[in-house]
Design an enzyme around this catalytic site. Structure first.
Site, PDB file in Angstrom:
ATOM      1  N   ASP A  95       0.827  -1.207   0.000  1.00  0.00           N
ATOM      2  CA  ASP A  95       0.000   0.000   0.000  1.00  0.00           C
ATOM      3  C   ASP A  95       0.859   1.253   0.000  1.00  0.00           C
ATOM      4  OD1 ASP A  95      -1.941  -1.889   0.281  1.00  0.00           O
ATOM      5  OD2 ASP A  95      -2.560  -1.314   2.301  1.00  0.00           O
ATOM      6  N   LYS A 146      -6.669  10.118  10.915  1.00  0.00           N
ATOM      7  CA  LYS A 146      -6.193   9.413   9.714  1.00  0.00           C
ATOM      8  C   LYS A 146      -7.082   9.658   8.494  1.00  0.00           C
ATOM      9  CE  LYS A 146      -4.862   4.933   7.828  1.00  0.00           C
ATOM     10  NZ  LYS A 146      -4.648   3.486   8.070  1.00  0.00           N
ATOM     11  N   ASP A 178      -4.559   2.632  -4.581  1.00  0.00           N
ATOM     12  CA  ASP A 178      -3.158   2.768  -4.173  1.00  0.00           C
ATOM     13  C   ASP A 178      -2.702   1.548  -3.379  1.00  0.00           C
ATOM     14  OD1 ASP A 178      -4.677   3.219  -1.922  1.00  0.00           O
ATOM     15  OD2 ASP A 178      -3.422   4.823  -1.133  1.00  0.00           O
TER      16      ASP A 178
END
Length: 566
Positions: A267, A342, A499
């Site tokens: 990732d 986050k 991603d």
């Protein structure tokens, strides 16, 4: 499944399939149709590569999911199959108490609506899994959104889905682990466990797994009857699937020869900011998001959390009489961590608004039951969102300058009542679809229908705010497709989730080399210069702002960065 060869030819054999989901936007559809087929060949090849990956159902994990679901859910992130009881109406005449009761009732009703929706979604996913569990393999044809990001066309059970979906699915083709694969399988386990373990060095992650082999074996062999350690993982069903694979491998005399079907993920580290750092050749930003080598992964989320905490500690010392938010600061000082901020950091580069940030942080606080009173929770989330966005602006000035430049260019174009258009590095034309909707009313003998249709007037503000995130999405989509094509040529199985790139454990080293080479190749092209030139060619009478200043980052450092994708 058939190969894509034009806008409307490819994908499913018996269902109408389109290479792009244009949602009825005529200008976008026409733009793709006009492009010569040769220009779009890399895009078609990438979609075919993603669609050719063979999948199957992991029946061991599915049986565990079925047992939990039959028992009422509630475990491993599965929704509770029962509703929350609505609080009884208060007999008190106290207005403050009544107000609290109304807030509570409203909150419970919202929770029950969400639970109902999640139950339906889970049932649908499990129904598909049960239907497919005896199939040797199946495929997911992919197509694009208008920005050039690839998605599986099947909408329910797919590898872009939740932890349940990802835990249930695995590669149909297996490959021997080998020494390298055993190494990466252990790192993959640590990554799925989360809780800060995924931020250790690779050696630290392997040590964590080796120190918990007893718990891993117990989780794999007795997932429901044993100690249930796997439920502590951030991605419990994927973690359980990896526990089962590692256990089976280590129980034989030659673990390297074990045939693994588990997709191992690599990732990006806050991938949107990685793209901005590369665009701006920003050394400071590059170090924060692992574009350059470090002894252990740099954690941008912890960095932002530390800055937010510092601001809140100062605010908490202020007098609540003169600074109303001091009360919220005191409440939140003990709640600030990387998990709280986050999602806001991740979405900041994609144009998250203050309202979006507030809702994200509110959800995190609600999950923790940190603040019982709903009105107090709302106020605290408002304050935390404001502080988080301030910290982001302070720490990522380079990214902000490029975002502002892209937004300014979009404003210039949209002010002429034109949509923002560009071509991705892989040759895909993109047209932003944001126009005002007109209404057309159709009266019948039974009812009156309101039909929406596009007008010729573009939404200037939406064109401006959406362009920076859409442009970065088109770049990360290009990087993923370039990597997919190269992995296919190297003989690797490949799956991409924006991603997050997946392959067999034994092939991770090869994929890591390829994805870094393709990232450097992508950013060696003058992307912003080409974009500005295309704008000037399309609108010669308009004046665009000059390109933002950029740093002197050597992109080749990405090739040696172990935690760029990890």
């Amino acid at each position: 499944m058939t190969h894509f060869c034009s806008f409307d030819k490819g994908g499913y054999l018996f269902l109408p399939s389109y290479v792009m989901r244009t949602h009825g936007v005529k200008q976008q559809r026409e733009a793709v149709k006009k492009v010569p087929r040769k220009q779009l060949e890399p895009v078609f090849e990438a979609l075919d590569t993603l669609g050719n990956t063979k999948w199957r159902v992991n029946n061991k994990v599915l049986s565990v999911v079925d047992r939990i679901w039959a028992g009422g859910g509630r475990l491993a992130g599965l929704v509770d199959r029962n509703d929350v009881e609505i609080p009884e109406e208060l007999e008190s005449d106290d207005e403050a108490e009544k107000k609290k009761w109304k807030w509570k009732v409203k909150s419970v009703k919202k929770e029950n609506r969400e639970r109902y929706s999640l139950r339906c979604d889970t049932e649908l996913k499990l129904a598909v899994a049960r239907k497919m569990k005896d199939e040797e393999c199946f495929y997911y044809p992919h197509n694009l959104d208008f920005r050039g990001r690839a998605y599986p066309m099947h909408p329910h059970l797919n590898h872009l889905g939740s932890d349940v979906c990802r835990g249930i699915l695995e590669f149909a083709d297996g490959r021997p682990l080998g020494k390298s694969g055993l190494h990466w399988l252990k790192i993959h386990l640590a990554n799925l466990y989360g809780g800060g373990v995924d931020k250790l060095s690779n050696e630290g992650r392997i040590t964590f797994v080796e120190n918990h082999l007893d718990e891993i074996f117990d989780s794999a062999e007795q997932p429901m009857e044993g100690r249930r350690w796997w439920l502590n993982a951030e991605d419990p069903f994927q973690f359980l699937a990896a526990c089962m694979t590692l256990t089976e491998a280590l129980k034989i005399s030659t673990p390297e020869s074990f045939i693994s079907h588990i997709p191992v993920h690599q990732d990006g580290s806050c991938n949107g900011l990685q793209h901005y750092a590369a665009l701006g050749r920003d050394k400071l930003g590059a170090a924060a998001v692992n574009l350059v080598a470090g002894e252990k992964p740099a954690d941008v989320y912890s960095g932002i959390a530390a800055r937010v905490l510092a601001i809140m500690k100062i605010d908490a010392q202020k007098d609540p009489e003169t600074f109303s938010e001091a009360r919220h600061a005191k409440i939140l000082v003990n709640q600030v961590d990387r998990k709280l901020v986050k999602q806001t950091v991740m979405t900041s580069v994609y144009g998250v608004t203050y309202i979006g940030a507030r809702e994200q942080i509110k959800r995190r606080l609600k999950e923790r039951d940190a603040i019982a009173d709903d009105s107090e929770l709302f106020g605290a989330a408002c304050y935390a969102a404001k502080v988080t966005l301030t910290a982001l602006q302070e720490m990522f000035e380079g990214a902000r300058s490029i975002m502002n430049w892209l937004g300014d260019c979009a404003k210039v174009i949209a002010s002429e009542n034109e949509p923002v258009c560009w071509t991705t590095p892989l040759g895909l034309p993109v047209v932003q679809p944001y126009r005002y909707q007109g209404r057309h009313i159709v009266k019948t003998s039974l009812q009156m229908l309101t039909l929406k249709r596009e007008t010729d007037k573009v939404m200037v503000k939406r064109q401006r705010t959406a362009f920076p995130p859409n442009f970065v999405h088109s770049l990360d989509g290009s990087h993923m497709m370039m990597t997919a094509i190269a992995c296919k040529k190297a003989g690797l199985s490949f799956a991409g989730v924006h991603d997050s790139y997946w392959t067999h454990a034994c092939d991770v080293d090869n994929m890591n080399r390829i994805l870094r080479e393709k990232f450097v190749e992508l950013y060696e092209t003058p992307i912003l210069e080409n974009l500005l030139e295309s704008f000037q060619e399309s609108f010669p009478s308009l004046e665009f702002p000059p390109l933002p200043e950029r740093g002197n980052l050597d992109l080749n450092e990405v090739l040696e960065s172990p935690y760029f994708f990890n």
